[in-house]
Design an enzyme around this catalytic site. Structure first.
Site, PDB file in Angstrom:
ATOM      1  N   TYR A 109       0.888  -1.065   0.089  1.00 32.95           N
ATOM      2  CA  TYR A 109       0.042  -0.030   0.081  1.00 32.95           C
ATOM      3  C   TYR A 109       0.909   1.287  -0.094  1.00 32.95           C
ATOM      4  CZ  TYR A 109      -3.406   3.417   1.454  1.00 32.95           C
ATOM      5  OH  TYR A 109      -4.482   4.423   1.772  1.00 32.95           O
TER       6      TYR A 109
ATOM      7  N   LYS B 280       1.062   3.777  -3.107  1.00 35.02           N
ATOM      8  CA  LYS B 280       0.822   5.237  -2.847  1.00 35.02           C
ATOM      9  C   LYS B 280       1.770   6.480  -3.284  1.00 35.02           C
ATOM     10  CE  LYS B 280      -3.821   5.517  -1.654  1.00 35.02           C
ATOM     11  NZ  LYS B 280      -4.624   6.147  -2.327  1.00 35.02           N
TER      12      LYS B 280
END
Length: 270
Positions: free
Chosen positions: A165, A169
């Site tokens: 993640y 991002k």
């Protein structure tokens, strides 16, 4: 009449964006979701005004183009603000980099899913809605990122988990910066904004974590509280969205391409 498109609006801060923006007098909102019926029912039940729901899948360029076409017919071919909120949050959030040492296939699988939604997704969405943004007045694009994608914050508070993640991002942030660089002369303002720790179902549900992973999370939160002694824990979606929209409203054209916190700076992420 300002028009905002919220990509990924079915829950959490995405749904809060609909509620907050639509409540402002004269604002029109186009909300996208993979499950249109469910979102339409929620919008109707909550009596949210000035809102249209359009089907879209952030991981599909064709789906985003179809969503932009459907939106164009609703708003006379122009929008002012595109908010990209949809994301993939890996179920391996409790794992550190070394935890993948004997699980390379799992890492690759989760990284691929994360990259498709969090890196390719914003590129697909922006390219699809770019003609409508060019026709609009404000020409704003906001990518909802995360403080775990910030390098200094990761080192200072030793955020060792959420590897796929965080990496995706950070990749999404550079996509936004690339668009800002390319379209700098067209009056666009592209921003990546971290929403802070928000009390959504996704964050608060730890049922999928092992006891070991929960212990790691507690250690991480302890380090965060050392840096932010006044932090009281996750804030409400309403408060997060309010701050994000304030940062957007007060941003300058020369800030286009930056990655900011919901406080509007690059040092305070909670």
């Amino acid at each position: 009449m300002p028009t905002t498109v919220v990509v990924g609006a079915s829950r959490g801060i995405g749904y809060q964006f609909i509620q907050t923006i639509a409540a402002a007098q004269g604002n029109t909102v186009i909300a996208t979701a993979r499950n249109v019926v469910n979102l339409e029912n929620k919008v109707r039940a909550d009596k949210i005004p000035n809102t249209h729901v359009v089907q879209a899948d952030l991981t599909s360029a064709d789906a985003m183009k179809a969503a932009a076409k459907a939106t164009s017919s609703l708003v006379n071919g122009q929008i002012d603000h595109l908010i990209i909120n949809g994301a993939f949050l890996s179920s391996t959030g409790g794992m550190n980099p070394t935890d993948f040492a004997d699980k390379p296939e799992l890492f690759l699988e989760e990284l691929k899913k994360s990259d498709e939604a969090n890196i390719a997704g914003p590129l697909f969405a922006i390219n699809a809605f770019l003609p409508l943004l060019r026709a609009g007045k404000e020409k704003r694009v906001t990518y909802i990122s995360s403080g775990v994608a910030d390098v200094p914050e990761t080192i200072e508070t030793r955020i060792t988990n959420s590897v796929p993640y965080s990496a995706s991002k950070a990749g999404g942030n550079i996509i936004i910066t690339k668009f800002a660089a390319e379209l700098q002369d067209e009056g666009f303002t592209f921003l990546s904004i971290a929403p802070g720790a928000v009390a959504t179902e996704t964050l608060m549900d730890t049922s999928n974590l092992t006891d070991k992973e929960k212990a790691k999370m507690q250690v991480m939160f302890g380090r965060m509280m050392q840096k932010y002694p006044e932090w009281k824990g996750p804030i409400s979606p309403e408060e997060s969205v309010k701050r994000i929209l304030s940062v957007v409203k007060n941003s300058k054209a020369e800030q286009s391409g930056q990655f900011l916190s919901y406080w509007g700076n690059t040092t305070q992420w909670l």
